[in-house]
Design an enzyme around this catalytic site. Structure first.
Site, PDB file in Angstrom:
ATOM      1  N   TYR A 166      50.047  -3.342  -2.516  1.00  0.00           N
ATOM      2  CA  TYR A 166      48.997  -3.975  -1.700  1.00  0.00           C
ATOM      3  C   TYR A 166      47.617  -3.421  -2.084  1.00  0.00           C
ATOM      4  O   TYR A 166      46.669  -4.171  -2.334  1.00  0.00           O
ATOM      5  CB  TYR A 166      49.317  -3.698  -0.227  1.00  0.00           C
ATOM      6  CG  TYR A 166      48.299  -4.165   0.776  1.00  0.00           C
ATOM      7  CD1 TYR A 166      48.107  -5.518   1.020  1.00  0.00           C
ATOM      8  CD2 TYR A 166      47.555  -3.249   1.521  1.00  0.00           C
ATOM      9  CE1 TYR A 166      47.191  -5.945   1.973  1.00  0.00           C
ATOM     10  CE2 TYR A 166      46.650  -3.659   2.479  1.00  0.00           C
ATOM     11  CZ  TYR A 166      46.464  -5.008   2.703  1.00  0.00           C
ATOM     12  OH  TYR A 166      45.556  -5.428   3.655  1.00  0.00           O
ATOM     13  N   ASP A 223      50.047 -23.986   0.997  1.00  0.00           N
ATOM     14  CA  ASP A 223      50.458 -22.755   0.311  1.00  0.00           C
ATOM     15  C   ASP A 223      49.297 -22.300  -0.565  1.00  0.00           C
ATOM     16  O   ASP A 223      48.870 -23.027  -1.473  1.00  0.00           O
ATOM     17  CB  ASP A 223      51.706 -23.058  -0.544  1.00  0.00           C
ATOM     18  CG  ASP A 223      52.199 -21.827  -1.286  1.00  0.00           C
ATOM     19  OD1 ASP A 223      51.471 -20.809  -1.329  1.00  0.00           O
ATOM     20  OD2 ASP A 223      53.325 -21.891  -1.827  1.00  0.00           O
ATOM     21  N   GLY A 232      45.467 -19.075   5.568  1.00  0.00           N
ATOM     22  CA  GLY A 232      46.081 -17.917   6.241  1.00  0.00           C
ATOM     23  C   GLY A 232      45.557 -17.823   7.664  1.00  0.00           C
ATOM     24  O   GLY A 232      45.409 -16.738   8.225  1.00  0.00           O
TER      25      GLY A 232
HETATM   26  P1  NAD Z   1      48.744 -11.621   8.655  1.00  0.00           P
HETATM   27  O1  NAD Z   1      49.964 -11.228   7.923  1.00  0.00           O
HETATM   28  O2  NAD Z   1      48.711 -11.483  10.127  1.00  0.00           O
HETATM   29  O3  NAD Z   1      48.347 -13.115   8.291  1.00  0.00           O
HETATM   30  C1  NAD Z   1      48.425 -13.613   7.004  1.00  0.00           C
HETATM   31  C2  NAD Z   1      48.687 -15.094   7.120  1.00  0.00           C
HETATM   32  O4  NAD Z   1      48.816 -15.614   5.792  1.00  0.00           O
HETATM   33  C3  NAD Z   1      49.998 -15.432   7.843  1.00  0.00           C
HETATM   34  O5  NAD Z   1      49.764 -16.351   8.880  1.00  0.00           O
HETATM   35  C4  NAD Z   1      50.893 -16.024   6.770  1.00  0.00           C
HETATM   36  O6  NAD Z   1      51.739 -17.071   7.232  1.00  0.00           O
HETATM   37  C5  NAD Z   1      49.854 -16.544   5.796  1.00  0.00           C
HETATM   38  N1  NAD Z   1      50.373 -16.679   4.431  1.00  0.00           N
HETATM   39  C6  NAD Z   1      51.154 -15.819   3.734  1.00  0.00           C
HETATM   40  N2  NAD Z   1      51.418 -16.321   2.520  1.00  0.00           N
HETATM   41  C7  NAD Z   1      50.774 -17.499   2.441  1.00  0.00           C
HETATM   42  C8  NAD Z   1      50.646 -18.486   1.434  1.00  0.00           C
HETATM   43  N3  NAD Z   1      51.251 -18.351   0.248  1.00  0.00           N
HETATM   44  N4  NAD Z   1      49.908 -19.567   1.700  1.00  0.00           N
HETATM   45  C9  NAD Z   1      49.287 -19.739   2.897  1.00  0.00           C
HETATM   46  N5  NAD Z   1      49.380 -18.836   3.893  1.00  0.00           N
HETATM   47  C10 NAD Z   1      50.109 -17.735   3.664  1.00  0.00           C
HETATM   48  O7  NAD Z   1      47.539 -10.804   7.996  1.00  0.00           O
HETATM   49  P2  NAD Z   1      46.106 -10.485   8.617  1.00  0.00           P
HETATM   50  O8  NAD Z   1      46.193  -9.176   9.273  1.00  0.00           O
HETATM   51  O9  NAD Z   1      45.577 -11.629   9.358  1.00  0.00           O
HETATM   52  O10 NAD Z   1      45.301 -10.250   7.262  1.00  0.00           O
HETATM   53  C11 NAD Z   1      44.472 -11.239   6.687  1.00  0.00           C
HETATM   54  C12 NAD Z   1      43.781 -10.605   5.495  1.00  0.00           C
HETATM   55  O11 NAD Z   1      43.051  -9.446   5.911  1.00  0.00           O
HETATM   56  C13 NAD Z   1      44.746 -10.136   4.400  1.00  0.00           C
HETATM   57  O12 NAD Z   1      44.145 -10.312   3.145  1.00  0.00           O
HETATM   58  C14 NAD Z   1      44.853  -8.648   4.680  1.00  0.00           C
HETATM   59  O13 NAD Z   1      45.157  -7.936   3.517  1.00  0.00           O
HETATM   60  C15 NAD Z   1      43.464  -8.323   5.160  1.00  0.00           C
HETATM   61  N6  NAD Z   1      43.427  -7.099   5.962  1.00  0.00           N
HETATM   62  C16 NAD Z   1      44.013  -7.045   7.196  1.00  0.00           C
HETATM   63  C17 NAD Z   1      43.974  -5.862   7.926  1.00  0.00           C
HETATM   64  C18 NAD Z   1      44.592  -5.749   9.286  1.00  0.00           C
HETATM   65  O14 NAD Z   1      44.628  -4.651   9.857  1.00  0.00           O
HETATM   66  N7  NAD Z   1      45.055  -6.830   9.888  1.00  0.00           N
HETATM   67  C19 NAD Z   1      43.335  -4.730   7.381  1.00  0.00           C
HETATM   68  C20 NAD Z   1      42.789  -4.812   6.114  1.00  0.00           C
HETATM   69  C21 NAD Z   1      42.816  -6.011   5.416  1.00  0.00           C
HETATM   70  N1  SER Z   2      46.178  -2.910   8.350  1.00  0.00           N
HETATM   71  C1  SER Z   2      46.474  -3.054   6.964  1.00  0.00           C
HETATM   72  C2  SER Z   2      47.838  -2.550   6.653  1.00  0.00           C
HETATM   73  O1  SER Z   2      48.268  -1.664   7.358  1.00  0.00           O
HETATM   74  C3  SER Z   2      45.455  -2.327   6.137  1.00  0.00           C
HETATM   75  O2  SER Z   2      45.037  -3.139   5.134  1.00  0.00           O
HETATM   76  O3  SER Z   2      48.437  -2.990   5.724  1.00  0.00           O
END
Ligand code: NAD
Ligand code: SER
Length: 315
Positions: free
Chosen positions: A145, A55, A10
């Site tokens: 989620y 994936d 990811g």
């Molecule tokens: P994002 O959606 O920007 O990135 C997720 C990445 O995962 C994408 O590049 C997507 O192409 C990839 N992906 C999706 N399905 C996939 C699969 N089956 N195989 C391989 N890759 C796959 O999300 P993010 O903001 O970078 O979040 C990363 C993690 O952090 C997640 O677990 C999210 O729940 C967690 N998180 C993010 C936030 C936030 O504010 N960004 C807050 C809390 C938690």
């Molecule tokens: N930034 C994330 C969302 O809004 C929190 O996990 O889904």
């Protein structure tokens, strides 16, 4: 030079891009392998580290890569976030849960040194106390989620207790960054607003003006993640994810912070389905355990973050 070999799954997302670049600085380009379903994200191309299309739910492919590259740590970031998850609940459950469970099993099988898997403030729900939400409190998530994140925390704790697998996790708040775009969350407005302020001097928020949510600048989140992963094992006293906090603000307050730099910027409000998700989450988080156990400390408040966001996006 440390001998760890790290796989980030990811890596092209909002967090993955910055975490990959930071870990490559900390270790070396060749020790940090980036992977994602999508094509390699632009900022990673400049980094010249290894990249694979992968994936997260295809455990055969993940397992082959882990063995081929002699991976010692996995950062599993692939997920569907809160807003996208509500549009595709079954798909969100499949990606968020099955990838984690399979990688936990693989971790035991190949004896990974460490796994990082992020949780979220979305584990909390409408019955949770809203202000300074404690590490241990009522947890009844309302979104698919949030359910997947809370179940994942319990599985991580189970694998640590049962198999001694070193899985570490943080409950990130909403993350704000300029290098890569957010991917379908409820807190995404706090990134979009900076882009729109610079481009159009106007933003329509999908959350109402007084919706307070816990938020954090990406630099703090990346530093916190690496600090957690580098902390001695005896400091990690919670095997559920740690609450992590930096600031709390509303759309009205972030707009006021931007207006200090762009006085003509205006905001209006058109709440949509994401309002109900935001209303189910805490307004602010108590992260005393992270501060005590492994000495977490944030560096960015709202105004410092606004300066950084506008400066970098202007470039
Ligand atoms: P994002 O959606 O920007 O990135 C997720 C990445 O995962 C994408 O590049 C997507 O192409 C990839 N992906 C999706 N399905 C996939 C699969 N089956 N195989 C391989 N890759 C796959 O999300 P993010 O903001 O970078 O979040 C990363 C993690 O952090 C997640 O677990 C999210 O729940 C967690 N998180 C993010 C936030 C936030 O504010 N960004 C807050 C809390 C938690
Ligand atoms: N930034 C994330 C969302 O809004 C929190 O996990 O889904």
């Amino acid at each position: 030079m440390k001998q760890e070999k790290i796989l980030i799954i990811g890596a092209c997302g909002q967090i993955g891009v910055e975490l990959t670049l930071a870990l490559r600085q900390q270790y070396s380009n060749s020790q940090v392998i980036a992977s994602d379903l999508r094509e390699q994200a632009h900022p990673l191309l400049e980094g010249s580290g290894p990249y694979y299309t992968l994936d997260a739910t295809d455990i055969k492919a993940v397992s082959e890569l882990v063995r081929k590259e002699a991976i010692t740590q996995i950062y599993l970031l692939a997920a569907l976030l809160s807003a996208t998850g509500e549009k595709m609940p079954m798909k969100a459950w499949d990606i968020n849960m099955n990838s984690l469970l399979q990688i936990l099993e693989l971790g035991v099988e190949v004896k990974l040194n460490k796994i990082y898997w992020p949780s979220s403030i979305a584990v909390f729900g409408t019955t949770t106390p809203k202000n300074h939400t404690a590490q241990k409190t009522i947890v009844e998530p309302t979104t698919v989620y949030g359910i997947s994140k809370y179940a994942g925390e319990l599985w991580a704790q189970y694998y640590h207790r049962r198999w001694g697998l070193d899985v570490r996790s943080l409950r990130y708040p909403g993350l704000i960054s300029w290098k890569s775009a957010p991917g379908g969350g409820t807190t995404d407005y706090a990134v979009e607003i900076y882009h729109e302020a610079l481009k159009n001097k106007q933003y329509t928020s999908f959350l109402s003006e007084d919706t307070y949510l816990p938020m954090m600048y990406m630099d703090d989140a990346i530093r916190g993640t690496i600090e957690l992963m580098e902390a001695p094992e005896e400091q990690i006293k919670s095997r559920m994810a740690y609450n992590l906090s930096a600031m709390s603000f509303s759309p009205k307050e972030i707009a006021a912070s931007i207006q200090q730099h762009i006085p003509e910027f205006s905001i209006d409000y058109a709440p949509d389905f994401r309002q109900a998700i935001a209303d189910s989450w805490p307004s602010s988080i108590d992260d005393t355990d992270a501060r005590n156990d492994w000495h977490w400390k944030h560096q960015f408040d709202l105004d410092k973050m606004t300066q950084e966001m506008l400066k970098n996006l202007r470039k």
